[in-house]
Design an enzyme around this catalytic site. Sequence first.
Site, PDB file in Angstrom:
ATOM      1  CE  LYS A 179       1.439  -6.160   0.412  1.00 18.51           C
ATOM      2  NZ  LYS A 179       0.260  -5.318   0.631  1.00 18.51           N
ATOM      3  CE  LYS A 216      -2.599  -2.561   2.893  1.00 23.82           C
ATOM      4  NZ  LYS A 216      -2.192  -3.372   1.816  1.00 23.82           N
ATOM      5  N   GLY A 239      -5.618  -7.265   3.260  1.00 29.15           N
ATOM      6  CA  GLY A 239      -6.931  -7.905   3.192  1.00 29.15           C
ATOM      7  C   GLY A 239      -7.118  -9.012   4.212  1.00 29.15           C
ATOM      8  CG  ASN A 240      -3.667 -11.096   5.941  1.00 34.16           C
ATOM      9  OD1 ASN A 240      -3.533  -9.878   5.873  1.00 34.16           O
ATOM     10  ND2 ASN A 240      -2.739 -11.884   6.429  1.00 34.16           N
ATOM     11  CE  LYS A 262      -7.195  -1.501  -7.378  1.00 33.47           C
ATOM     12  NZ  LYS A 262      -6.290  -2.539  -6.983  1.00 33.47           N
TER      13      LYS A 262
HETATM   14  P1  ADP Z   1      -2.563  -7.151   0.907  1.00 33.50           P
HETATM   15  O1  ADP Z   1      -4.037  -7.369   1.006  1.00 33.50           O
HETATM   16  O2  ADP Z   1      -1.860  -7.478   2.191  1.00 33.50           O
HETATM   17  O3  ADP Z   1      -2.176  -5.823   0.344  1.00 33.50           O
HETATM   18  P2  ADP Z   1      -1.684  -8.304  -1.622  1.00 33.50           P
HETATM   19  O4  ADP Z   1      -2.311  -9.530  -2.202  1.00 33.50           O
HETATM   20  O5  ADP Z   1      -1.968  -7.010  -2.259  1.00 33.50           O
HETATM   21  O6  ADP Z   1      -2.055  -8.313  -0.077  1.00 33.50           O
HETATM   22  O7  ADP Z   1      -0.092  -8.489  -1.581  1.00 33.50           O
HETATM   23  C1  ADP Z   1       0.485  -9.668  -1.018  1.00 33.50           C
HETATM   24  C2  ADP Z   1       0.762 -10.686  -2.109  1.00 33.50           C
HETATM   25  O8  ADP Z   1       1.852 -10.250  -2.930  1.00 33.50           O
HETATM   26  C3  ADP Z   1       1.233 -12.052  -1.644  1.00 33.50           C
HETATM   27  O9  ADP Z   1       0.184 -12.878  -1.249  1.00 33.50           O
HETATM   28  C4  ADP Z   1       1.978 -12.572  -2.884  1.00 33.50           C
HETATM   29  O10 ADP Z   1       1.155 -13.451  -3.612  1.00 33.50           O
HETATM   30  C5  ADP Z   1       2.219 -11.335  -3.748  1.00 33.50           C
HETATM   31  N1  ADP Z   1       3.587 -11.129  -4.200  1.00 33.50           N
HETATM   32  C6  ADP Z   1       3.908 -10.626  -5.421  1.00 33.50           C
HETATM   33  N2  ADP Z   1       5.235 -10.532  -5.584  1.00 33.50           N
HETATM   34  C7  ADP Z   1       5.788 -10.971  -4.420  1.00 33.50           C
HETATM   35  C8  ADP Z   1       7.133 -11.104  -3.963  1.00 33.50           C
HETATM   36  N3  ADP Z   1       8.183 -10.754  -4.727  1.00 33.50           N
HETATM   37  N4  ADP Z   1       7.338 -11.588  -2.704  1.00 33.50           N
HETATM   38  C9  ADP Z   1       6.289 -11.938  -1.926  1.00 33.50           C
HETATM   39  N5  ADP Z   1       4.994 -11.838  -2.309  1.00 33.50           N
HETATM   40  C10 ADP Z   1       4.737 -11.361  -3.541  1.00 33.50           C
HETATM   41 MG    MG Z   2      -2.665  -5.137  -1.625  1.00 33.58          MG
END
Ligand code: ADP
Ligand code: MG
Length: 323
Positions: free
Chosen positions: A285, A223, A15-16, A139
């Site tokens: 991820k 995604k 998202g960023n 979801k």
């Molecule tokens: P994106 O839009 O890049 O998919 P998400 O918000 O879905 O972003 O995923 C990234 C987020 O995952 C980070 O901002 C963090 O808050 C969260 N997160 C959850 N568990 C972890 C972890 N174990 N290590 C790092 N980040 C984590």
């Molecule tokens: Mg995400």
Amino acid sequence: MNIGKNGLVVVAFGGNAFQTKGDKGTVEDYWRNAYTAAETVIRLVEEGYRVVVTHGNGPQAGILAELMMLGLKYKNIPPMSLDIAGAMTQGWLGYILQQALYNKLLEKGLLGSKVKGVVTVVTQTLVRKDDPDFKDPSKYVGPWYEKEEAEKLAREFGWIFKPDPRGGYRRVVPSPDPIIQVEIEAIKTLAENGFIVIADGGGGVPVINEDSRLKGVEAVIDKDLGAERMASALRADVLLILTDVDYAYINYGSPNAKPIREITVSEALKLYKEGHFKPGSMGPKILAGIRFIQNGGKLAIIAHLKNAAEAVRGESGTRIIPG
Ligand code: ADP
Ligand code: MG
């Protein structure tokens, strides 16, 4: 690990890449962020890699859902189905990234020499008709409603609403596991012939196979999991997942949080099962990284958007490797 010249990197933007913390989501914000994302891609191109790009669409799908509900309320405009809305976000974000990439390539004199062009592929992603998530959708999408209005919409459109932990009621839809991008051969051909391809945006438009025909469904695909399917099918050298944290952490959010620099699939699976990675954010991820390696990939990386080039060189980010 040495990736080798002309290696293929599948980059998944989070998202960023379009909206960073504190942004309102103005047109200017979109362009500024897209240029930063484009610079990231160009650095990989300059280092000799071929690049296929994918991206999330959560905030944009949310905006469309909100607009559709307003249209319904004030002008009685029938709501769009989710698959069509998903395709709209692919075009929306694909266009922005495509233009930013084109201009950056032109500026650097790379267009025509290193890269023939940039193209967005509206991508349909096949899911199983009997995916378990269709039975128990979880979801949340779109706006929040009071109970009464949610019940009315549920009756009228056959939607499912659930109470949101943050209060109110929200529509829930299935998030089935992706199988394969229908357009994978086109994506491959373009990538092999000098094009930067933007594909599978938002995880792809979910489609099922019904009586030997494709049919869009009211669902959304994660995604990161979609990116893995594409990277594996393309036999990519690297799956690079870019987000807003520099590493995946053990004990994330606690005082003894520790960044993970390199882990094998078996270690990653163990930590995943222990619940170190939140479902819906870091969880998918890590799972995408695990699956990519299990399917024959050599390297999956989760890194901060601003560290992409360093991450590919092994200087930043969490690397998931075979073993
Ligand atoms: P994106 O839009 O890049 O998919 P998400 O918000 O879905 O972003 O995923 C990234 C987020 O995952 C980070 O901002 C963090 O808050 C969260 N997160 C959850 N568990 C972890 C972890 N174990 N290590 C790092 N980040 C984590
Ligand atoms: Mg995400």
